[in-house]
Design a protein around this motif. Sequence first.
Motif, PDB file in Angstrom:
ATOM      1  N   THR A 281       0.200  13.848  14.043  1.00  0.00           N
ATOM      2  CA  THR A 281       0.850  12.832  14.867  1.00  0.00           C
ATOM      3  C   THR A 281       0.369  11.456  14.386  1.00  0.00           C
ATOM      4  N   ASP A 282       0.654  10.422  15.157  1.00  0.00           N
ATOM      5  CA  ASP A 282       0.149   9.093  14.797  1.00  0.00           C
ATOM      6  C   ASP A 282      -1.230   8.822  15.408  1.00  0.00           C
ATOM      7  N   GLU A 283      -1.791   9.824  16.054  1.00  0.00           N
ATOM      8  CA  GLU A 283      -3.100   9.679  16.688  1.00  0.00           C
ATOM      9  C   GLU A 283      -4.226   9.763  15.658  1.00  0.00           C
ATOM     10  N   LYS A 284      -5.185   8.855  15.776  1.00  0.00           N
ATOM     11  CA  LYS A 284      -6.356   8.844  14.904  1.00  0.00           C
ATOM     12  C   LYS A 284      -7.331   9.939  15.350  1.00  0.00           C
ATOM     13  N   LEU A 285      -7.872  10.653  14.398  1.00  0.00           N
ATOM     14  CA  LEU A 285      -8.954  11.606  14.660  1.00  0.00           C
ATOM     15  C   LEU A 285     -10.184  10.974  14.028  1.00  0.00           C
ATOM     16  N   VAL A 286     -10.616  11.423  12.877  1.00  0.00           N
ATOM     17  CA  VAL A 286     -11.620  10.706  12.094  1.00  0.00           C
ATOM     18  C   VAL A 286     -10.878   9.683  11.232  1.00  0.00           C
ATOM     19  N   GLY A 287      -9.823  10.160  10.577  1.00  0.00           N
ATOM     20  CA  GLY A 287      -8.947   9.282   9.810  1.00  0.00           C
ATOM     21  C   GLY A 287      -7.651   9.083  10.563  1.00  0.00           C
ATOM     22  N   PRO A 288      -6.763   8.267  10.010  1.00  0.00           N
ATOM     23  CA  PRO A 288      -5.496   7.998  10.697  1.00  0.00           C
ATOM     24  C   PRO A 288      -4.585   9.218  10.733  1.00  0.00           C
ATOM     25  N   GLY A 289      -3.700   9.249  11.716  1.00  0.00           N
ATOM     26  CA  GLY A 289      -2.708  10.309  11.806  1.00  0.00           C
ATOM     27  C   GLY A 289      -1.700  10.196  10.672  1.00  0.00           C
ATOM     28  N   TRP A 290      -1.059  11.299  10.360  1.00  0.00           N
ATOM     29  CA  TRP A 290      -0.139  11.358   9.223  1.00  0.00           C
ATOM     30  C   TRP A 290       1.312  11.020   9.579  1.00  0.00           C
ATOM     31  N   ALA A 291       1.657  10.949  10.839  1.00  0.00           N
ATOM     32  CA  ALA A 291       3.058  10.702  11.202  1.00  0.00           C
ATOM     33  C   ALA A 291       3.534   9.391  10.580  1.00  0.00           C
ATOM     34  N   GLY A 292       4.647   9.469   9.862  1.00  0.00           N
ATOM     35  CA  GLY A 292       5.256   8.289   9.270  1.00  0.00           C
ATOM     36  C   GLY A 292       4.654   7.815   7.960  1.00  0.00           C
ATOM     37  N   VAL A 293       3.672   8.537   7.437  1.00  0.00           N
ATOM     38  CA  VAL A 293       3.000   8.070   6.215  1.00  0.00           C
ATOM     39  C   VAL A 293       3.966   7.979   5.041  1.00  0.00           C
ATOM     40  N   THR A 294       4.935   8.889   4.947  1.00  0.00           N
ATOM     41  CA  THR A 294       5.867   8.847   3.814  1.00  0.00           C
ATOM     42  C   THR A 294       6.927   7.759   3.990  1.00  0.00           C
ATOM     43  N   LYS A 295       7.004   7.193   5.181  1.00  0.00           N
ATOM     44  CA  LYS A 295       7.905   6.066   5.406  1.00  0.00           C
ATOM     45  C   LYS A 295       7.195   4.735   5.151  1.00  0.00           C
ATOM     46  N   ARG A 296       5.880   4.728   5.290  1.00  0.00           N
ATOM     47  CA  ARG A 296       5.092   3.507   5.094  1.00  0.00           C
ATOM     48  C   ARG A 296       4.643   3.296   3.653  1.00  0.00           C
ATOM     49  N   HIS A 297       4.549   4.380   2.878  1.00  0.00           N
ATOM     50  CA  HIS A 297       3.999   4.279   1.524  1.00  0.00           C
ATOM     51  C   HIS A 297       4.906   4.972   0.512  1.00  0.00           C
ATOM     52  N   GLN A 298       4.880   4.459  -0.699  1.00  0.00           N
ATOM     53  CA  GLN A 298       5.609   5.058  -1.810  1.00  0.00           C
ATOM     54  C   GLN A 298       4.948   6.388  -2.188  1.00  0.00           C
ATOM     55  N   PRO A 299       5.719   7.342  -2.713  1.00  0.00           N
ATOM     56  CA  PRO A 299       5.149   8.642  -3.094  1.00  0.00           C
ATOM     57  C   PRO A 299       3.999   8.516  -4.097  1.00  0.00           C
ATOM     58  N   GLN A 300       4.113   7.610  -5.074  1.00  0.00           N
ATOM     59  CA  GLN A 300       3.055   7.466  -6.063  1.00  0.00           C
ATOM     60  C   GLN A 300       1.773   6.909  -5.425  1.00  0.00           C
ATOM     61  N   TRP A 301       1.911   6.063  -4.407  1.00  0.00           N
ATOM     62  CA  TRP A 301       0.746   5.546  -3.693  1.00  0.00           C
ATOM     63  C   TRP A 301       0.026   6.707  -3.003  1.00  0.00           C
ATOM     64  N   ILE A 302       0.786   7.550  -2.330  1.00  0.00           N
ATOM     65  CA  ILE A 302       0.201   8.693  -1.619  1.00  0.00           C
ATOM     66  C   ILE A 302      -0.493   9.635  -2.606  1.00  0.00           C
ATOM     67  N   MET A 303       0.177   9.943  -3.698  1.00  0.00           N
ATOM     68  CA  MET A 303      -0.404  10.849  -4.709  1.00  0.00           C
ATOM     69  C   MET A 303      -1.685  10.255  -5.306  1.00  0.00           C
ATOM     70  N   ASN A 304      -1.673   8.964  -5.619  1.00  0.00           N
ATOM     71  CA  ASN A 304      -2.864   8.328  -6.174  1.00  0.00           C
ATOM     72  C   ASN A 304      -4.007   8.329  -5.163  1.00  0.00           C
ATOM     73  N   PHE A 305      -3.696   8.090  -3.903  1.00  0.00           N
ATOM     74  CA  PHE A 305      -4.754   8.067  -2.897  1.00  0.00           C
ATOM     75  C   PHE A 305      -5.331   9.458  -2.649  1.00  0.00           C
ATOM     76  N   ILE A 306      -4.481  10.464  -2.622  1.00  0.00           N
ATOM     77  CA  ILE A 306      -4.965  11.833  -2.400  1.00  0.00           C
ATOM     78  C   ILE A 306      -5.876  12.280  -3.544  1.00  0.00           C
ATOM     79  N   THR A 307      -5.494  11.983  -4.775  1.00  0.00           N
ATOM     80  CA  THR A 307      -6.233  12.507  -5.927  1.00  0.00           C
ATOM     81  C   THR A 307      -7.454  11.674  -6.300  1.00  0.00           C
TER      82      THR A 307
END
Length: 159
Positions: free
Chosen positions: A86-112
């Motif tokens: 959801t958009d609720e923070k746990l330790v890190g931010p919630g994942w809801a809407g992450v693919t709408k806020r960031h480009q796919p390459q940004w997400i891939m670079n951050f994950i790896t």
Amino acid sequence: MRKLITICFAAFFIVACGGNSGDNATGDADKTTADAATEKSSSDYDPNRGEGKFTEVKLGDQLDAAMALRGKNIADLKCTSCHKLTDEKLVGPGWAGVTKRHQPQWIMNFITNPDPMIDKDPKIQAMLEICLVRMPNQNVSDADARDLLEFMRENDGVK
């Protein structure tokens, strides 16, 4: 168990943020050099792509269900102890809407490879002020990161 993990992350963060209390005659010169290097590399930073090897990630118009399922399994193992779907923070931010806020390459670079992006990306630095814990490098492979991205797309409603 989650409380124990949270306490461990908090302890790690406190220890990692500790400074050097000893006097060092060259400390200021070293800091100035490091600051200059950071400023130079930060000016080269692309906030739409992030920092890393992914410059373009092609996504299908429709969800790849097999990839999303693999991504869910990876998320269950490596991600959901800190992130809610959801958009609720746990330790890190919630994942809801992450693919709408960031480009796919940004997400891939951050994950790896999150560390250089944490050091340079203003959005991540702002989130770090809220969450207080740096995302650890989970050593996610490129293929696993792509599966995670597809799972995030599914979570954001891509069919």
